[in-house]
Design an enzyme around this catalytic site. Structure first.
Site, short mmCIF file in Angstrom:
data_model
loop_
_atom_site.label_atom_id
_atom_site.label_comp_id
_atom_site.label_asym_id
_atom_site.label_seq_id
_atom_site.Cartn_x
_atom_site.Cartn_y
_atom_site.Cartn_z
CG HIS A 122 -1.91 0.96 1.39
ND1 HIS A 122 -1.67 2.26 1.78
CD2 HIS A 122 -3.26 0.87 1.21
CE1 HIS A 122 -2.82 2.91 1.82
NE2 HIS A 122 -3.80 2.11 1.48
CG ASP A 199 0.41 -2.45 6.36
OD1 ASP A 199 -0.57 -2.55 7.13
OD2 ASP A 199 0.39 -1.78 5.31
CD GLN A 202 -6.99 -4.42 4.07
OE1 GLN A 202 -7.93 -5.16 4.35
NE2 GLN A 202 -7.17 -3.16 3.73
CE LYS A 225 -7.62 -0.09 6.39
NZ LYS A 225 -8.03 0.18 5.04
CB CYS A 363 -3.81 3.34 -1.54
SG CYS A 363 -5.01 4.63 -1.29
N1 PMP Z 1 -1.81 -0.69 4.58
C1 PMP Z 1 -2.75 -1.44 4.03
C2 PMP Z 1 -2.40 -2.82 3.55
C3 PMP Z 1 -4.05 -0.94 3.91
O1 PMP Z 1 -4.99 -1.70 3.33
C4 PMP Z 1 -4.35 0.35 4.39
C5 PMP Z 1 -5.74 0.92 4.27
N2 PMP Z 1 -6.32 0.83 3.01
C6 PMP Z 1 -3.32 1.09 4.96
C7 PMP Z 1 -2.07 0.55 5.04
C8 PMP Z 1 -3.55 2.48 5.47
O2 PMP Z 1 -4.45 2.46 6.55
P1 PMP Z 1 -5.01 3.85 7.13
O3 PMP Z 1 -5.55 4.59 5.97
O4 PMP Z 1 -6.07 3.41 8.10
O5 PMP Z 1 -3.88 4.54 7.80
#
Ligand code: PMP
Length: 404
Positions: A122, A199, A202, A225, A363
């Site tokens: 991401h 990270d 997910q 999440k 993203c």
């Molecule tokens: N890493 C991953 C794998 C994600 O899916 C996301 C959220 N889409 C993020 C980081 C970022 O999370 P946040 O926007 O809650 O900071």
């Protein structure tokens, strides 16, 4: 066992309609819905407890502090950390990674050093390191994936160089659903004397995560999440790292003493928590974790896997539909395209049927480029979704395909 009727009743939003149709919410990888008790907890905090934490001698301040610190212990237990002092509250996964990127690079990186990531990250696990590149001169090294969307572990190991300082990987890809073998990655990294950041944005809501068992050095996730509030996140770090890394931001709460000449810092984790924390949000996160634990992540994961298998079979049978991400180990995310239909059109038309999916690059632009496309439609499932909702999605796609 998952009792769907009972569970769905806990999430008031699931019974609302959009465009006069029942909501089918399949955008859980972007954010999850909140159980009534989590929202009520926030209301209760504002109505009966609200007072700033850590600084007050009075009753309410003490009570707010107790709630906030109890949430830290709830997080510690949920991820199996050795001590609550290893739990830093942040605004989310993104801020947690920015914190590590900033403080770790300041302490340990020199120009030309490398942070090793993967092709399926991401942007939150790419851009913070690039920003540090402008300051401390670190560069990214990137481990590739195969066409199924699986990380190539031997290639990851080959990309470790004498300049590598840290490996930062996603546990589960938000686009492909791939579950990475993070235990194995930690083993490889530690063999080379390298720390690992996971990270878990997910994974935290889908599979049990035990940081001591994984032996990871850092792990990050967002409350929103895992059925908790927005604006709250977690950074887990082994005590040694938190002690050795410099503060991320300065201000109140993070200091031991301040003079114009010299400031000394508070003990961990407070050294990394400048300013008033979102104690309303953290206490609601604590409740969300209790909620998930009471149902049980094993049962949640098992049920979501059945949904994934059913959705995969149903969608695969649609003419011209291609699924991106076919890893052997996969979580409940299905990214797809239908020949001749732009992902944006598909998403908009599904929306009109009451079906919420996400479209675009999610993203993860470098990954999308690696797949040779410029976006997908993504349906992502949570344990409150039903097989009937999968049918609605499949029927919706079929109807749209007929229109084109
Ligand atoms: N890493 C991953 C794998 C994600 O899916 C996301 C959220 N889409 C993020 C980081 C970022 O999370 P946040 O926007 O809650 O900071």
């Amino acid at each position: 066992m998952i009792d769907l009727t009972k569970i769905r009743a806990d999430f008031p939003i699931l019974s609302r309609e959009v465009y006069g149709k029942p909501l089918t919410y399949l955008d859980n990888a972007a954010t999850t819905q909140k159980p009534r008790r989590v929202v009520e907890k926030m209301e209760e905090m504002y109505y009966t407890v609200n007072s700033n934490v850590h600084r007050g001698v009075h009753f309410l301040s003490q009570k707010a502090t107790d709630e906030h610190e109890a949430a830290r212990i709830a997080v510690q237990r949920f991820i199996g950390a050795a001590s609550p002092s290893e739990i830093v509250f942040t605004r989310g996964t993104t801020e947690s990674i920015n914190l590590v990127a900033s403080s770790f690079c300041k302490a340990f990186c020199r120009p030309g050093d490398e942070i090793l990531i993967t092709e399926m990250e991401h942007h939150a696990n790419i851009v913070p390191w690039q920003l540090q590149g402008n300051i401390s001169g670190v560069k990214l090294a990137v481990a590739p994936i195969n066409d199924q969307g699986e990380l190539l572990l031997d290639e990851l190991e080959k990309r470790i160089s004498p300049r590598t300082k840290l490996i930062s990987v996603t546990h589960i890809s938000n686009v492909l659903g791939t579950i990475n073998p993070v235990g194995e990655i930690v083993r490889i990294a530690h063999k080379h004397g390298l720390p690992v950041l996971i990270d878990a944005a997910q994974s935290i809501q889908h599979i049990p995560v035990d940081v001591q068992q994984l032996d990871c050095d850092f792990l990050v996730f967002s409350a929103h999440k895992i059925y908790g509030p927005t604006g709250v996140g977690v950074l887990y770090a082994k005590e040694q790292w938190l002690n050795e890394m410099p503060p991320y931001q300065g201000g109140g709460e993070m200091i031991a003493s301040v003079s114009f000449e010299k400031t000394t810092f508070n003990e961990i984790p407070f050294k990394f928590e400048a300013g008033t924390p979102d104690f309303v949000g953290t206490s609601a996160l604590g409740l969300a974790l209790d909620y998930v634990s009471a149902i049980g992540l094993e049962d949640i994961g098992r049920y979501e896997h059945l949904l994934l298998e059913y959705a995969t079979e149903r969608l695969k049978s649609i003419n011209g539909l291609r699924i991106f991400g076919n890893a052997a180990a996969k979580s409940s995310v299905v990214s797809f395209l239908v020949d001749g239909i732009h992902y944006y059109d598909m998403g908009m038309l599904l929306d009109k049927m009451g079906i919420a999916v996400r479209t675009g690059h999610h993203c993860a632009e470098p990954l999308i480029r690696r797949l040779g496309i410029d976006g997908t439609v993504r349906a992502s499932f949570a344990f409150y979704n039903t097989f009937e909702e999968v049918d609605l999605l499949a029927q919706g796609i079929e109807r749209i395909a007929e229109m084109f």
